[in-house]
Design a protein around this motif. Structure first.
Motif, PDB file in Angstrom:
ATOM      1  N   ALA A  31      -5.877  25.868  34.193  1.00  0.00           N
ATOM      2  CA  ALA A  31      -6.652  25.047  34.489  1.00  0.00           C
ATOM      3  C   ALA A  31      -8.493  25.452  34.023  1.00  0.00           C
ATOM      4  N   GLU A  32      -8.025  26.462  33.831  1.00  0.00           N
ATOM      5  CA  GLU A  32      -9.584  27.222  34.087  1.00  0.00           C
ATOM      6  C   GLU A  32      -9.025  27.653  32.017  1.00  0.00           C
ATOM      7  N   PHE A  33      -8.569  28.027  31.925  1.00  0.00           N
ATOM      8  CA  PHE A  33      -8.278  28.548  30.633  1.00  0.00           C
ATOM      9  C   PHE A  33      -8.866  27.192  29.538  1.00  0.00           C
ATOM     10  N   ILE A  34      -7.658  25.802  30.616  1.00  0.00           N
ATOM     11  CA  ILE A  34      -7.686  24.471  29.596  1.00  0.00           C
ATOM     12  C   ILE A  34      -9.166  24.450  29.283  1.00  0.00           C
ATOM     13  N   ALA A  35      -9.653  24.484  30.479  1.00  0.00           N
ATOM     14  CA  ALA A  35     -10.776  23.456  30.241  1.00  0.00           C
ATOM     15  C   ALA A  35     -12.372  24.770  29.590  1.00  0.00           C
ATOM     16  N   GLY A  36     -11.762  25.730  29.609  1.00  0.00           N
ATOM     17  CA  GLY A  36     -12.315  27.097  28.510  1.00  0.00           C
ATOM     18  C   GLY A  36     -12.789  26.739  28.286  1.00  0.00           C
ATOM     19  N   ILE A  37     -11.722  26.317  26.536  1.00  0.00           N
ATOM     20  CA  ILE A  37     -11.934  26.037  25.595  1.00  0.00           C
ATOM     21  C   ILE A  37     -11.717  24.900  25.004  1.00  0.00           C
ATOM     22  N   GLY A  38     -11.778  23.436  26.076  1.00  0.00           N
ATOM     23  CA  GLY A  38     -12.869  22.341  25.665  1.00  0.00           C
ATOM     24  C   GLY A  38     -10.899  21.054  25.770  1.00  0.00           C
ATOM     25  N   SER A  39     -10.085  21.797  26.409  1.00  0.00           N
ATOM     26  CA  SER A  39      -9.385  20.794  25.974  1.00  0.00           C
ATOM     27  C   SER A  39      -8.528  20.431  26.863  1.00  0.00           C
ATOM     28  N   THR A  40      -8.034  19.457  27.614  1.00  0.00           N
ATOM     29  CA  THR A  40      -7.274  18.030  28.567  1.00  0.00           C
ATOM     30  C   THR A  40      -6.423  18.629  28.934  1.00  0.00           C
ATOM     31  N   ALA A  41      -6.213  18.521  30.493  1.00  0.00           N
ATOM     32  CA  ALA A  41      -4.618  18.348  31.194  1.00  0.00           C
ATOM     33  C   ALA A  41      -4.052  17.360  30.712  1.00  0.00           C
ATOM     34  N   GLU A  42      -4.874  16.128  30.234  1.00  0.00           N
ATOM     35  CA  GLU A  42      -4.086  15.399  29.221  1.00  0.00           C
ATOM     36  C   GLU A  42      -3.293  15.364  28.326  1.00  0.00           C
ATOM     37  N   LYS A  43      -3.618  16.905  27.454  1.00  0.00           N
ATOM     38  CA  LYS A  43      -3.256  17.279  26.325  1.00  0.00           C
ATOM     39  C   LYS A  43      -2.299  18.055  26.068  1.00  0.00           C
ATOM     40  N   ASN A  97      12.177  28.211  20.109  1.00  0.00           N
ATOM     41  CA  ASN A  97      12.099  28.632  21.828  1.00  0.00           C
ATOM     42  C   ASN A  97      10.940  27.494  22.245  1.00  0.00           C
ATOM     43  N   TRP A  98       9.672  27.538  21.858  1.00  0.00           N
ATOM     44  CA  TRP A  98       8.831  26.816  22.288  1.00  0.00           C
ATOM     45  C   TRP A  98       9.782  24.810  21.898  1.00  0.00           C
ATOM     46  N   SER A  99      10.544  24.911  21.299  1.00  0.00           N
ATOM     47  CA  SER A  99      11.266  23.261  20.456  1.00  0.00           C
ATOM     48  C   SER A  99      11.993  23.661  22.076  1.00  0.00           C
ATOM     49  N   ALA A 100      12.919  24.403  21.809  1.00  0.00           N
ATOM     50  CA  ALA A 100      14.165  24.239  22.810  1.00  0.00           C
ATOM     51  C   ALA A 100      13.725  23.838  24.083  1.00  0.00           C
ATOM     52  N   ALA A 101      12.806  24.913  25.033  1.00  0.00           N
ATOM     53  CA  ALA A 101      12.058  24.766  25.905  1.00  0.00           C
ATOM     54  C   ALA A 101      11.324  23.649  26.069  1.00  0.00           C
ATOM     55  N   SER A 102      10.114  22.684  25.241  1.00  0.00           N
ATOM     56  CA  SER A 102      10.324  21.383  25.565  1.00  0.00           C
ATOM     57  C   SER A 102      10.342  19.574  25.052  1.00  0.00           C
ATOM     58  N   GLY A 103      11.471  20.580  24.548  1.00  0.00           N
ATOM     59  CA  GLY A 103      12.309  19.480  23.681  1.00  0.00           C
ATOM     60  C   GLY A 103      11.364  18.845  22.171  1.00  0.00           C
ATOM     61  N   LYS A 104      10.882  19.437  21.850  1.00  0.00           N
ATOM     62  CA  LYS A 104       9.504  18.787  20.896  1.00  0.00           C
ATOM     63  C   LYS A 104      10.111  19.744  19.174  1.00  0.00           C
ATOM     64  N   PRO A 105      10.018  18.330  18.487  1.00  0.00           N
ATOM     65  CA  PRO A 105       9.778  19.586  17.001  1.00  0.00           C
ATOM     66  C   PRO A 105       8.809  20.083  16.604  1.00  0.00           C
ATOM     67  N   PHE A 106       9.254  20.487  15.518  1.00  0.00           N
ATOM     68  CA  PHE A 106       7.860  20.643  15.235  1.00  0.00           C
ATOM     69  C   PHE A 106       7.085  20.524  14.480  1.00  0.00           C
ATOM     70  N   ALA A 107       7.039  19.130  14.288  1.00  0.00           N
ATOM     71  CA  ALA A 107       6.062  18.199  13.519  1.00  0.00           C
ATOM     72  C   ALA A 107       5.349  18.042  14.917  1.00  0.00           C
ATOM     73  N   LEU A 108       5.223  18.238  16.089  1.00  0.00           N
ATOM     74  CA  LEU A 108       5.151  17.706  17.040  1.00  0.00           C
ATOM     75  C   LEU A 108       4.059  18.867  17.654  1.00  0.00           C
ATOM     76  N   LYS A 109       3.835  20.119  16.810  1.00  0.00           N
ATOM     77  CA  LYS A 109       3.803  21.779  17.615  1.00  0.00           C
ATOM     78  C   LYS A 109       1.918  21.789  17.945  1.00  0.00           C
ATOM     79  N   GLY A 110       0.759  20.778  16.666  1.00  0.00           N
ATOM     80  CA  GLY A 110      -0.011  20.893  16.798  1.00  0.00           C
ATOM     81  C   GLY A 110      -0.773  21.449  17.355  1.00  0.00           C
ATOM     82  N   GLU A 111      -0.727  21.029  18.783  1.00  0.00           N
ATOM     83  CA  GLU A 111      -1.703  20.617  20.471  1.00  0.00           C
ATOM     84  C   GLU A 111      -1.695  22.491  20.964  1.00  0.00           C
ATOM     85  N   ARG A 112       0.265  22.406  20.623  1.00  0.00           N
ATOM     86  CA  ARG A 112       0.742  24.207  21.123  1.00  0.00           C
ATOM     87  C   ARG A 112      -0.064  25.129  20.724  1.00  0.00           C
TER      88      ARG A 112
END
Length: 273
Positions: A154-166, A187-202
Motif C-alpha cells: 500500500a505504501e509503494f502504490i500510494a508513493g507512486i501515485g497509483s490507487t488500490a482500484e488500479k 509468467n504474469w499472464s499465467a498468474a493473472s489470467g490476463k493477456p499481453f494487451a492488458l499489461k499497461g498498469e502492470r
C-alpha cells in the motif's frame, strides 16, 4: 557567403585550422562538444552520480510514458539533472527519448526487458561508484529475475501515485525467472489470467519498481556498501553450477564456453535442451 571544401569539412566534423596553410587538427568524432561548442556526452565519458530519492524517482517513472526502458532511463536521468551532482547540467543534455526503443523487449521483440536495458544504459555512463558499477548492473538483473514483481505494498502504490482500484488491472504479481520480457510477461499472464494487451498498469508499476530498486542500489553503493558480496548480485546456485563446466576461460571436456549470468534452466533442461 561561400565557403570552400576545406572550410565545409571543418564545420561538419569539428576540425579546426591553426593558421593559414597549417595542418588540420581534428577533434574526435566522439568529441564532448559540437562545432558550436555545445556539450554532448562523449563515448566513454563518465558522469558523477549523486544520491536520489528512490520513491520520487519511482513516481516519475510511473508517470512517464514511452515504454519501460524510457520510463526508467528518463526518470533517473531527469532526477540526476536536478540533483546535487557536479554533472547535473550534463545529465540535463542527455536525450532520454533515445531509450524509447526498449519497449516490450526491444520494439516488441520480447527480448531483454526495457527496465534492464535502461539499467545498463544508465550505469554505463556513470563514473565509478566505489568500484560497484558492474555489481549494481548484476544485482538489478538478478532482482528482476528472481523477485515477485511489481511491488504491491500500500505504501509503494500510494508513493507512486497509483490507487488500490488500479491493482485490479494488475491482477497478480509474478516472478520473471529471466531477464527477458517474453518470460516476464508470460509468467504474469499465467498468474493473472490476463493477456499481453492488458499489461499497461502492470508494466507501469514494474518500471516504477525497478527504478526504485536501481536507485536504492546506486545509493547504497555511493554510501560505501559492497554490492558485489550480496547474494542478489550473483548468479543463482544453479547457474553457478552450470558455469563450473561451461566456463568463460576453461570448460569441462567438450562443453561449450558460455558467457551469461542469467538463469539457465528457464530455457535449458540439463544437457538435453
Amino acid at each position: 557567403m561561400s565557403i570552400n571544401r576545406r572550410q565545409a569539412l571543418t564545420k561538419i566534423i569539428g576540425l579546426s585550422t591553426a593558421a593559414a596553410g597549417a595542418t588540420l587538427l581534428g577533434t574526435s568524432a566522439f568529441a564532448a562538444t559540437d562545432a558550436n561548442g555545445n556539450y554532448r556526452l562523449a563515448l566513454g565519458e563518465k558522469l558523477k552520480y549523486a544520491p536520489l530519492d528512490a520513491m520520487a524517482t519511482a513516481k516519475l517513472a510511473y508517470e512517464t510514458g514511452g515504454g519501460c526502458m524510457h520510463q526508467v532511463f528518463h526518470a533517473i536521468i531527469t532526477m540526476l539533472a536536478a540533483s546535487g551532482s557536479v554533472d547535473a547540467e550534463k545529465f540535463a543534455t542527455i536525450p532520454t527519448a533515445l531509450a524509447g526503443y526498449g519497449w516490450a523487449g526491444v520494439v516488441g521483440q520480447g527480448t531483454l526487458c526495457g527496465n534492464l536495458n535502461a539499467s545498463g544504459m544508465l550505469i554505463n555512463i556513470l563514473d565509478d561508484i566505489n568500484g560497484q558499477n558492474s555489481a549494481i548492473i548484476g544485482a538489478s538483473f538478478r532482482y528482476y529475475e528472481t523477485n515477485d514483481l511489481p511491488l504491491s505494498s500500500a505504501e509503494f502504490i500510494a508513493g507512486i501515485g497509483s490507487t488500490a482500484e488500479k491493482s485490479l488491472e494488475v491482477g497478480k504479481t509474478s516472478i520473471a525467472n529471466s531477464p527477458l520480457c517474453h518470460s516476464s510477461i508470460s509468467n504474469w499472464s499465467a498468474a493473472s489470467g490476463k493477456p499481453f494487451a492488458l499489461k499497461g498498469e502492470r508494466c507501469k508499476r514494474l518500471s516504477a519498481s525497478m527504478a526504485y530498486h536501481i536507485v536504492e542500489l546506486l545509493n547504497r553503493a555511493h554510501g560505501g556498501e559492497d554490492i558485489s558480496i550480496l547474494a542478489e548480485a550473483k548468479p543463482s546456485a544453479e547457474a553457478q553450477a552450470c558455469q563450473s563446466c561451461h566456463g568463460v576461460t576453461e570448460t569441462m571436456g567438450s562443453a561449450a564456453s558460455v558467457k551469461s549470468d542469467m538463469e539457465c534452466t528457464t530455457c535449458h533442461t540439463g544437457h538435453y535442451n
